[in-house]
Motif scaffolding. Structure first.
Motif, PDB file in Angstrom:
ATOM      1  N   TYR A  13       0.749  -1.143  -0.083  1.00 29.10           N
ATOM      2  CA  TYR A  13       0.125   0.050  -0.064  1.00 29.10           C
ATOM      3  C   TYR A  13       1.036   1.274   0.105  1.00 29.10           C
ATOM      4  CZ  TYR A  13      -4.011  -3.278   1.175  1.00 29.10           C
ATOM      5  OH  TYR A  13      -4.765  -3.937   1.222  1.00 29.10           O
ATOM      6  N   GLN A  16       1.306   5.911   4.256  1.00 28.70           N
ATOM      7  CA  GLN A  16       0.146   6.408   5.057  1.00 28.70           C
ATOM      8  C   GLN A  16       0.450   8.076   5.389  1.00 28.70           C
ATOM      9  OE1 GLN A  16      -2.679   4.072   5.930  1.00 28.70           O
ATOM     10  NE2 GLN A  16      -1.591   3.538   4.083  1.00 28.70           N
ATOM     11  N   VAL A  23       3.347   0.504   2.848  1.00 29.81           N
ATOM     12  CA  VAL A  23       3.236  -0.440   3.792  1.00 29.81           C
ATOM     13  C   VAL A  23       3.224  -1.685   3.008  1.00 29.81           C
ATOM     14  CG1 VAL A  23       1.537  -1.512   5.356  1.00 29.81           C
ATOM     15  CG2 VAL A  23       1.728   1.078   5.120  1.00 29.81           C
ATOM     16  N   ALA A  25       1.929  -5.197   3.087  1.00 26.47           N
ATOM     17  CA  ALA A  25       0.913  -5.862   3.800  1.00 26.47           C
ATOM     18  C   ALA A  25       1.115  -7.327   3.569  1.00 26.47           C
ATOM     19  CB  ALA A  25      -0.395  -5.500   3.524  1.00 26.47           C
ATOM     20  N   TYR A  44      -1.019 -12.881  14.090  1.00 28.67           N
ATOM     21  CA  TYR A  44      -1.382 -11.811  14.894  1.00 28.67           C
ATOM     22  C   TYR A  44      -2.029 -10.658  14.329  1.00 28.67           C
ATOM     23  CZ  TYR A  44       1.200 -14.378  18.528  1.00 28.67           C
ATOM     24  OH  TYR A  44       1.569 -15.343  19.432  1.00 28.67           O
ATOM     25  N   SER A  45      -2.505  -9.886  14.773  1.00 27.99           N
ATOM     26  CA  SER A  45      -3.162  -8.533  14.308  1.00 27.99           C
ATOM     27  C   SER A  45      -1.952  -7.782  13.347  1.00 27.99           C
ATOM     28  CB  SER A  45      -3.668  -7.487  15.291  1.00 27.99           C
ATOM     29  OG  SER A  45      -4.034  -6.304  14.643  1.00 27.99           O
ATOM     30  N   GLY A  46      -2.299  -7.461  12.171  1.00 28.45           N
ATOM     31  CA  GLY A  46      -1.623  -6.838  11.288  1.00 28.45           C
ATOM     32  C   GLY A  46      -0.659  -7.656  10.565  1.00 28.45           C
ATOM     33  N   ALA A  47      -0.708  -9.084  10.521  1.00 31.35           N
ATOM     34  CA  ALA A  47       0.223 -10.033   9.938  1.00 31.35           C
ATOM     35  C   ALA A  47      -0.210  -9.897   8.275  1.00 31.35           C
ATOM     36  CB  ALA A  47       0.055 -11.208  10.387  1.00 31.35           C
ATOM     37  N   GLY A  48      -1.390  -9.409   8.045  1.00 30.59           N
ATOM     38  CA  GLY A  48      -1.573  -9.415   6.555  1.00 30.59           C
ATOM     39  C   GLY A  48      -2.814 -10.428   6.201  1.00 30.59           C
ATOM     40  N   LYS A  49      -3.175 -10.926   7.095  1.00 29.94           N
ATOM     41  CA  LYS A  49      -4.412 -11.891   6.795  1.00 29.94           C
ATOM     42  C   LYS A  49      -5.536 -11.594   6.215  1.00 29.94           C
ATOM     43  CE  LYS A  49      -5.167 -12.815  11.350  1.00 29.94           C
ATOM     44  NZ  LYS A  49      -4.386 -11.827  11.874  1.00 29.94           N
ATOM     45  N   SER A  50      -6.082 -10.206   6.412  1.00 29.20           N
ATOM     46  CA  SER A  50      -7.318  -9.885   5.820  1.00 29.20           C
ATOM     47  C   SER A  50      -7.001  -9.088   4.688  1.00 29.20           C
ATOM     48  CB  SER A  50      -8.009  -8.711   6.788  1.00 29.20           C
ATOM     49  OG  SER A  50      -8.370  -8.899   7.953  1.00 29.20           O
ATOM     50  N   THR A  51      -5.771  -8.614   4.459  1.00 29.44           N
ATOM     51  CA  THR A  51      -5.467  -8.342   3.004  1.00 29.44           C
ATOM     52  C   THR A  51      -5.332  -9.458   2.143  1.00 29.44           C
ATOM     53  OG1 THR A  51      -3.978  -6.737   3.901  1.00 29.44           O
ATOM     54  CG2 THR A  51      -3.429  -7.244   1.773  1.00 29.44           C
ATOM     55  N   ARG A  54      -8.925 -10.320   0.740  1.00 26.26           N
ATOM     56  CA  ARG A  54      -9.322  -9.367  -0.104  1.00 26.26           C
ATOM     57  C   ARG A  54      -8.400  -9.677  -1.386  1.00 26.26           C
ATOM     58  NH1 ARG A  54      -8.670  -5.819   4.040  1.00 26.26           N
ATOM     59  NH2 ARG A  54      -6.840  -4.665   3.357  1.00 26.26           N
ATOM     60  N   GLU A 171     -11.899 -14.414  10.490  1.00 23.21           N
ATOM     61  CA  GLU A 171     -12.242 -14.107  11.865  1.00 23.21           C
ATOM     62  C   GLU A 171     -13.754 -14.435  12.273  1.00 23.21           C
ATOM     63  OE1 GLU A 171      -9.922 -13.903  14.097  1.00 23.21           O
ATOM     64  OE2 GLU A 171      -8.302 -12.746  13.187  1.00 23.21           O
TER      65      GLU A 171
HETATM   66  N1  ATP Z   1      -5.954  -0.337   2.789  1.00 20.12           N
HETATM   67  C1  ATP Z   1      -5.038  -0.299   3.285  1.00 20.12           C
HETATM   68  N2  ATP Z   1      -4.102   0.868   3.228  1.00 20.12           N
HETATM   69  C2  ATP Z   1      -2.817   1.054   3.816  1.00 20.12           C
HETATM   70  N3  ATP Z   1      -2.383  -0.091   4.670  1.00 20.12           N
HETATM   71  C3  ATP Z   1      -3.153  -1.132   4.965  1.00 20.12           C
HETATM   72  C4  ATP Z   1      -4.428  -1.561   4.236  1.00 20.12           C
HETATM   73  N4  ATP Z   1      -4.933  -2.315   4.728  1.00 20.12           N
HETATM   74  C5  ATP Z   1      -4.111  -2.867   5.336  1.00 20.12           C
HETATM   75  N5  ATP Z   1      -2.816  -2.193   5.580  1.00 20.12           N
HETATM   76  C6  ATP Z   1      -1.774  -2.522   6.522  1.00 20.12           C
HETATM   77  O1  ATP Z   1      -1.338  -4.062   6.076  1.00 20.12           O
HETATM   78  C7  ATP Z   1      -0.931  -4.724   7.159  1.00 20.12           C
HETATM   79  C8  ATP Z   1      -1.682  -5.936   7.205  1.00 20.12           C
HETATM   80  O2  ATP Z   1      -2.938  -5.570   7.354  1.00 20.12           O
HETATM   81  P1  ATP Z   1      -4.306  -6.889   7.691  1.00 20.12           P
HETATM   82  O3  ATP Z   1      -5.449  -5.889   7.982  1.00 20.12           O
HETATM   83  O4  ATP Z   1      -4.162  -7.532   6.292  1.00 20.12           O
HETATM   84  O5  ATP Z   1      -3.512  -7.850   8.794  1.00 20.12           O
HETATM   85  P2  ATP Z   1      -4.306  -8.665   9.816  1.00 20.12           P
HETATM   86  O6  ATP Z   1      -3.575  -9.844   9.929  1.00 20.12           O
HETATM   87  O7  ATP Z   1      -5.844  -9.092   8.951  1.00 20.12           O
HETATM   88  O8  ATP Z   1      -4.693  -7.798  11.127  1.00 20.12           O
HETATM   89  P3  ATP Z   1      -6.234  -7.480  11.552  1.00 20.12           P
HETATM   90  O9  ATP Z   1      -6.789  -9.083  12.302  1.00 20.12           O
HETATM   91  O10 ATP Z   1      -5.703  -6.468  12.932  1.00 20.12           O
HETATM   92  O11 ATP Z   1      -7.070  -7.024  10.520  1.00 20.12           O
HETATM   93  C9  ATP Z   1      -1.068  -3.515   8.547  1.00 20.12           C
HETATM   94  O12 ATP Z   1       0.216  -3.101   8.545  1.00 20.12           O
HETATM   95  C10 ATP Z   1      -2.202  -2.804   7.916  1.00 20.12           C
HETATM   96  O13 ATP Z   1      -2.184  -1.470   8.560  1.00 20.12           O
END
Ligand code: ATP
Length: 343
Positions: A13, A16, A23, A25, A44-51, A54, A171
């Motif tokens: 990304y 910011q 970033v 991700a 853990y949170s921020g590991a990139g799972k939700s990305t 998508r 989740e």
């Molecule tokens: N649209 C976006 N623009 C900029 N940075 C992003 C975006 N989406 C995610 N990130 C960044 O990418 C990294 C991974 O985020 P992601 O949400 O995929 O992690 P996650 O493992 O799903 O954590 P969580 O469970 O907290 O959502 C994080 O540093 C987040 O801040």
């Protein structure tokens, strides 16, 4: 051919804030998810799972690399074709995302309305779906009248409406208490078993993985640091992150003060005996030690069940030497390891 093939995928990304760094991700992720897998992605949170989710459902494009579904690279598809692929992917969310102003029947019907299914056919399909998730009697209720677990079951019915081959669960049990988590995980296992749907489960809870995922990938700072069959990763974690997740579910050796307290209570040296289901069992381990005349006390541990397979982790205090413990256990079976607990 894998059902979902993720090859060398990066997602970056833009910074910011002005002058900040981009970033990263998702970095260099490759995964093969076979048809019929329940594939867990934990981190853990921020590991990139939700990305990653998508990217799989084509909501966002990859920066580089490719994502193939049934051998088709989704990045190369025109919008119309991409929409078709997306229809083959159901999705459930942590917050269920039900429409509050619609009753349960109309929530489940929603994607079918959008797809233009005729009314009668739609009604029959909705009835079938509500029956499958065990909520036929709640068709006229509204989301807020249902428990969290029931709402997630509605979410699952809605996600299955268009008969997807893939279900992404992001989740999906994180907002639920342990009992309703069970009810939702049992339903997901049925969706996989009875409907043959490939499921990708995103979670930060190891317990969810050991309950339903046959394979797992562990993510950390955008990268997959470990992956494989759940049982293998679980019984022989290599990375610190994997070990930390495993420790949240197995009765592993306590550390720090808890360990010091055990040492104060028990004489002798401490050994951890781990065993997999390849022939060993708690009873066989104890019998072998007793037969060899090893004077031991069980101070901690137990046996865990991972997808119906046994994994044991026992800590014993021994008055005697390591050689005696090792030779006593030599004949117990493959997969038995003995490690002295560091002082
Ligand atoms: N649209 C976006 N623009 C900029 N940075 C992003 C975006 N989406 C995610 N990130 C960044 O990418 C990294 C991974 O985020 P992601 O949400 O995929 O992690 P996650 O493992 O799903 O954590 P969580 O469970 O907290 O959502 C994080 O540093 C987040 O801040």
């Amino acid at each position: 051919m894998p059902h979902i093939r993720i090859s060398d995928v990066f997602k970056t990304y833009p910074p910011q804030r002005r002058g900040g760094d981009p970033v990263a991700a998702v970095e260099d992720v490759s995964l093969e998810i076979e048809r019929g897998d329940v594939f867990g992605v934990i981190g853990y949170s921020g590991a990139g799972k939700s990305t990653l989710v998508r990217l799989i459902n084509g909501l966002e494009p990859v920066t580089s690399g490719s994502i193939e579904i049934d051998g088709v690279d989704v990045a190369q598809l025109p919008e119309r074709k991409l929409r078709e692929v997306r229809q083959g992917i159901g999705m459930i969310f942590q917050r269920f995302n039900l429409l509050r102003s619609r009753n349960i029947r109309r929530n489940v019907a929603y994607p079918l309305e959008v797809a233009g299914m005729p009314r009668q056919q739609r009604a029959a399909r909705v009835a079938e779906l509500l029956d499958f998730v065990g909520l036929a009697d709640k068709a006229d209720a509204y989301p807020e009248q249902l428990s969290g677990g029931q709402q997630q079951r509605v979410g699952i019915a809605r996600a299955l409406a268009a008969e997807p081959g893939i279900l992404l669960a992001d989740e999906a049990t994180s907002a639920l208490d342990p009992e309703t988590t069970d009810e939702v995980l049992d339903l997901l296992a049925r969706v996989n078993r009875e409907l043959g749907v490939t499921i990708v489960v995103i979670t930060h809870e190891m317990d969810v993985i050991t309950r339903i995922a046959n394979k797992v990938a562990i993510m950390e700072r955008g990268r997959v640091v470990e992956q494989g069959p759940t049982y293998d990763v679980f019984t022989a974690p290599r990375t610190d992150t994997a070990k930390r997740f495993v420790r949240t579910v197995v009765r592993a050796l306590p550390e720090g003060e808890a360990l010091a307290a055990l040492r104060a209570q028990h004489d002798g040296r401490f050994f951890t005996i781990s065993f997999t289901d390849s022939g060993a069992s708690e009873a066989r381990v104890f019998a072998a030690l007793a037969r060899a005349g090893v004077d031991f006390n069980l101070v901690h541990g137990g046996v865990d069940d991972i997808q119906g397979r046994v994994y044991g982790l026992l800590t014993i205090a021994v008055r005697g030497d390591e050689a005696a413990v090792r030779s006593a256990l030599a004949g117990v079976g493959a997969g038995v390891t003995v490690t002295e607990v560091a002082l």
